[in-house]
Design a protein around this motif. Structure first.
Motif, PDB file in Angstrom:
ATOM      1  N   GLY A 220      51.560  59.876  42.072  1.00 47.67           N
ATOM      2  CA  GLY A 220      52.385  58.681  42.129  1.00 47.67           C
ATOM      3  C   GLY A 220      51.665  57.476  41.558  1.00 47.67           C
ATOM      4  O   GLY A 220      50.451  57.337  41.699  1.00 47.67           O
ATOM      5  N   ASP A 221      52.423  56.598  40.887  1.00 48.93           N
ATOM      6  CA  ASP A 221      51.881  55.361  40.308  1.00 48.93           C
ATOM      7  C   ASP A 221      50.686  55.651  39.404  1.00 48.93           C
ATOM      8  O   ASP A 221      49.643  54.983  39.468  1.00 48.93           O
ATOM      9  N   ALA A 222      50.849  56.673  38.562  1.00 50.00           N
ATOM     10  CA  ALA A 222      49.741  57.125  37.714  1.00 50.00           C
ATOM     11  C   ALA A 222      49.273  56.034  36.758  1.00 50.00           C
ATOM     12  O   ALA A 222      48.070  55.875  36.528  1.00 50.00           O
ATOM     13  N   ALA A 223      50.207  55.289  36.183  1.00 53.31           N
ATOM     14  CA  ALA A 223      49.828  54.272  35.198  1.00 53.31           C
ATOM     15  C   ALA A 223      48.951  53.193  35.824  1.00 53.31           C
ATOM     16  O   ALA A 223      47.949  52.769  35.230  1.00 53.31           O
ATOM     17  N   GLU A 224      49.309  52.744  37.019  1.00 48.88           N
ATOM     18  CA  GLU A 224      48.508  51.723  37.690  1.00 48.88           C
ATOM     19  C   GLU A 224      47.161  52.276  38.127  1.00 48.88           C
ATOM     20  O   GLU A 224      46.135  51.592  38.057  1.00 48.88           O
ATOM     21  N   THR A 225      47.148  53.527  38.597  1.00 47.12           N
ATOM     22  CA  THR A 225      45.886  54.162  38.969  1.00 47.12           C
ATOM     23  C   THR A 225      44.947  54.215  37.773  1.00 47.12           C
ATOM     24  O   THR A 225      43.752  53.915  37.889  1.00 47.12           O
ATOM     25  N   LEU A 226      45.484  54.601  36.625  1.00 48.39           N
ATOM     26  CA  LEU A 226      44.672  54.695  35.417  1.00 48.39           C
ATOM     27  C   LEU A 226      44.157  53.324  34.992  1.00 48.39           C
ATOM     28  O   LEU A 226      42.975  53.171  34.640  1.00 48.39           O
ATOM     29  N   ARG A 227      45.021  52.325  35.027  1.00 51.44           N
ATOM     30  CA  ARG A 227      44.615  50.978  34.610  1.00 51.44           C
ATOM     31  C   ARG A 227      43.535  50.423  35.523  1.00 51.44           C
ATOM     32  O   ARG A 227      42.512  49.896  35.064  1.00 51.44           O
ATOM     33  N   SER A 228      43.741  50.540  36.840  1.00 52.50           N
ATOM     34  CA  SER A 228      42.777  49.971  37.778  1.00 52.50           C
ATOM     35  C   SER A 228      41.446  50.727  37.726  1.00 52.50           C
ATOM     36  O   SER A 228      40.371  50.120  37.852  1.00 52.50           O
ATOM     37  N   PHE A 229      41.506  52.048  37.556  1.00 52.27           N
ATOM     38  CA  PHE A 229      40.283  52.825  37.415  1.00 52.27           C
ATOM     39  C   PHE A 229      39.480  52.357  36.197  1.00 52.27           C
ATOM     40  O   PHE A 229      38.262  52.142  36.283  1.00 52.27           O
ATOM     41  N   THR A 230      40.163  52.210  35.070  1.00 54.09           N
ATOM     42  CA  THR A 230      39.483  51.813  33.834  1.00 54.09           C
ATOM     43  C   THR A 230      38.880  50.424  33.964  1.00 54.09           C
ATOM     44  O   THR A 230      37.733  50.189  33.563  1.00 54.09           O
ATOM     45  N   ALA A 231      39.624  49.496  34.547  1.00 53.17           N
ATOM     46  CA  ALA A 231      39.107  48.133  34.731  1.00 53.17           C
ATOM     47  C   ALA A 231      37.896  48.132  35.653  1.00 53.17           C
ATOM     48  O   ALA A 231      36.909  47.419  35.410  1.00 53.17           O
ATOM     49  N   ARG A 232      37.952  48.930  36.711  1.00 55.57           N
ATOM     50  CA  ARG A 232      36.819  48.995  37.635  1.00 55.57           C
ATOM     51  C   ARG A 232      35.608  49.626  36.950  1.00 55.57           C
ATOM     52  O   ARG A 232      34.477  49.137  37.096  1.00 55.57           O
ATOM     53  N   TYR A 233      35.822  50.692  36.202  1.00 57.33           N
ATOM     54  CA  TYR A 233      34.717  51.368  35.523  1.00 57.33           C
ATOM     55  C   TYR A 233      34.042  50.436  34.519  1.00 57.33           C
ATOM     56  O   TYR A 233      32.821  50.456  34.357  1.00 57.33           O
ATOM     57  N   LEU A 234      34.826  49.604  33.858  1.00 58.02           N
ATOM     58  CA  LEU A 234      34.302  48.695  32.837  1.00 58.02           C
ATOM     59  C   LEU A 234      33.972  47.317  33.400  1.00 58.02           C
ATOM     60  O   LEU A 234      33.748  46.377  32.644  1.00 58.02           O
ATOM     61  N   GLY A 235      33.889  47.214  34.711  1.00 61.51           N
ATOM     62  CA  GLY A 235      33.667  45.919  35.334  1.00 61.51           C
ATOM     63  C   GLY A 235      32.409  45.211  34.888  1.00 61.51           C
ATOM     64  O   GLY A 235      32.335  43.980  34.939  1.00 61.51           O
ATOM     65  N   PHE A 236      31.419  45.978  34.429  1.00 56.19           N
ATOM     66  CA  PHE A 236      30.169  45.354  33.971  1.00 56.19           C
ATOM     67  C   PHE A 236      30.382  44.476  32.739  1.00 56.19           C
ATOM     68  O   PHE A 236      29.527  43.652  32.400  1.00 56.19           O
ATOM     69  N   LEU A 237      31.528  44.638  32.053  1.00 54.22           N
ATOM     70  CA  LEU A 237      31.846  43.815  30.884  1.00 54.22           C
ATOM     71  C   LEU A 237      32.431  42.458  31.265  1.00 54.22           C
ATOM     72  O   LEU A 237      32.593  41.597  30.405  1.00 54.22           O
ATOM     73  N   GLY A 238      32.742  42.275  32.538  1.00 56.70           N
ATOM     74  CA  GLY A 238      33.413  41.067  32.991  1.00 56.70           C
ATOM     75  C   GLY A 238      34.900  41.331  33.177  1.00 56.70           C
ATOM     76  O   GLY A 238      35.475  42.165  32.466  1.00 56.70           O
ATOM     77  N   PRO A 239      35.561  40.638  34.119  1.00 61.70           N
ATOM     78  CA  PRO A 239      36.949  40.963  34.461  1.00 61.70           C
ATOM     79  C   PRO A 239      37.942  40.783  33.322  1.00 61.70           C
ATOM     80  O   PRO A 239      38.882  41.575  33.187  1.00 61.70           O
ATOM     81  N   GLU A 240      37.767  39.773  32.494  1.00 65.94           N
ATOM     82  CA  GLU A 240      38.735  39.518  31.417  1.00 65.94           C
ATOM     83  C   GLU A 240      38.706  40.623  30.375  1.00 65.94           C
ATOM     84  O   GLU A 240      39.744  41.193  30.012  1.00 65.94           O
ATOM     85  N   LEU A 241      37.507  40.966  29.883  1.00 69.15           N
ATOM     86  CA  LEU A 241      37.401  42.003  28.862  1.00 69.15           C
ATOM     87  C   LEU A 241      37.743  43.374  29.433  1.00 69.15           C
ATOM     88  O   LEU A 241      38.446  44.165  28.802  1.00 69.15           O
TER      89      LEU A 241
END
Length: 295
Positions: A220-241
């Motif tokens: 369920g809610d696969a698209a949001e899960t994918l987006r939030s996972f990717t943003a969290r994984y790339l968090g070292f780049l800063g929240p905007e990027l």
């Protein structure tokens, strides 16, 4: 084209049984490999221990260290870990290596982040000597155990740009790339660059070409899960990027995954690694259905 699956070690909710449950499921499915990667300052379990568990509970799939950040480590210890993993996997180990992109990981283990590309070249030369049974210094015994695969497992480079690719063409057996969007054109460009660099380096065999992307399907809610996972994984780049890049992660339906796999095969990949954005085993089941239907 083969399809491998990473254990979801970077996803939230990774618990004590996740490694074994996913590794067994991957081994039972239509997949070619089970993989794990390396990060230090994050929530993920450690790569070598995770792969050891995967090796112990699987029989068929390759066990893929994807990706080992060599300049963070002493090569005799890496050689011993590789030999041990290859024994646990009974000769089924593959290794991808690279320099990483996170200064914090280097700082956490007391290693210098600068000059890591040139250090990788010397790391590889030392590692191959150790894996071939040469002692780490005069008068020492060899580092053991030696891998079951003579000379050690194949070593792939996590190289994608021209400069890194030219260096890799001198010592790697192939490349292990990644594209968050799973875009066929982007993957094709990297693969073509690898083939060109291998040819220019006078290599006898073409490079093994592996790529991958983040995936969330069957939940369920696969698209949001994918987006939030990717943003969290790339968090070292800063929240905007990190947030901007996360919007390009779109493999959240079976149809999208089919399109990514078809595109990767058209781009010349020998194997494609599905990296789950969730620990929910329904995702693995959905990926297995898509891969099985491809034949």
């Amino acid at each position: 084209m083969d399809v491998g699956v990473a254990v979801p070690q970077m996803a939230e909710g990774y618990g004590p049984g996740t490694t074994v449950d996913w590794a067994r499921g991957i081994d039972a499915g239509p997949f070619s490999s089970v993989s794990a990667g390396e990060r230090v300052t994050f929530s993920n379990p450690e790569m070598v221990a995770t792969l050891a568990a995967c090796a112990a509970v699987t029989e068929r799939v390759r066990v893929f260290a994807n990706l080992w950040v060599l300049p963070q480590h002493a090569m005799p210890m890496v050689a011993q870990q590789i030999g041990t993993l290859d024994h646990l996997a009974r000769g089924r180990l593959d290794v991808a290596v690279g320099v990483g992109a996170r200064d914090d990981d280097y700082r956490a283990v007391g290693r210098d982040f600068s000059n890591r590309h040139s250090r990788l070249d010397s790391n590889i030369a030392e590692l191959r000597q150790l894996l071939a049974g040469h002692p780490p210094f005069d008068g020492a015994e060899p580092v053991g155990p030696l891998p079951l695969q003579p000379g050690g497992p194949r070593i792939l480079a996590g190289a994608m740009g021209p400069k890194a690719m030219r260096r890799a063409a001198r010592w790697a057996d192939g490349i292990s790339g990644f594209d968050i969007a799973g875009d066929r054109e982007a993957i094709s460009r990297v693969n073509a660059l690898a083939e060109r660099c291998w040819e220019e380096a006078g290599r006898d065999a073409p490079p093994v070409k592996i790529s991958g992307c983040f995936v969330a399907v069957g939940i369920g809610d696969a698209a949001e899960t994918l987006r939030s996972f990717t943003a969290r994984y790339l968090g070292f780049l800063g929240p905007e990027l990190a947030g901007a890049i996360a919007k390009t992660a779109i493999t959240a339906t079976p149809d999208a995954l089919r399109g990514v796999l078809d595109g990767a095969e058209q781009a010349g990949c020998d194997e494609f690694i599905v990296v789950p954005a969730t620990t929910d085993l329904r995702c693995l089941d959905a990926v297995a259905d898509v891969v099985a239907a491809r034949g």
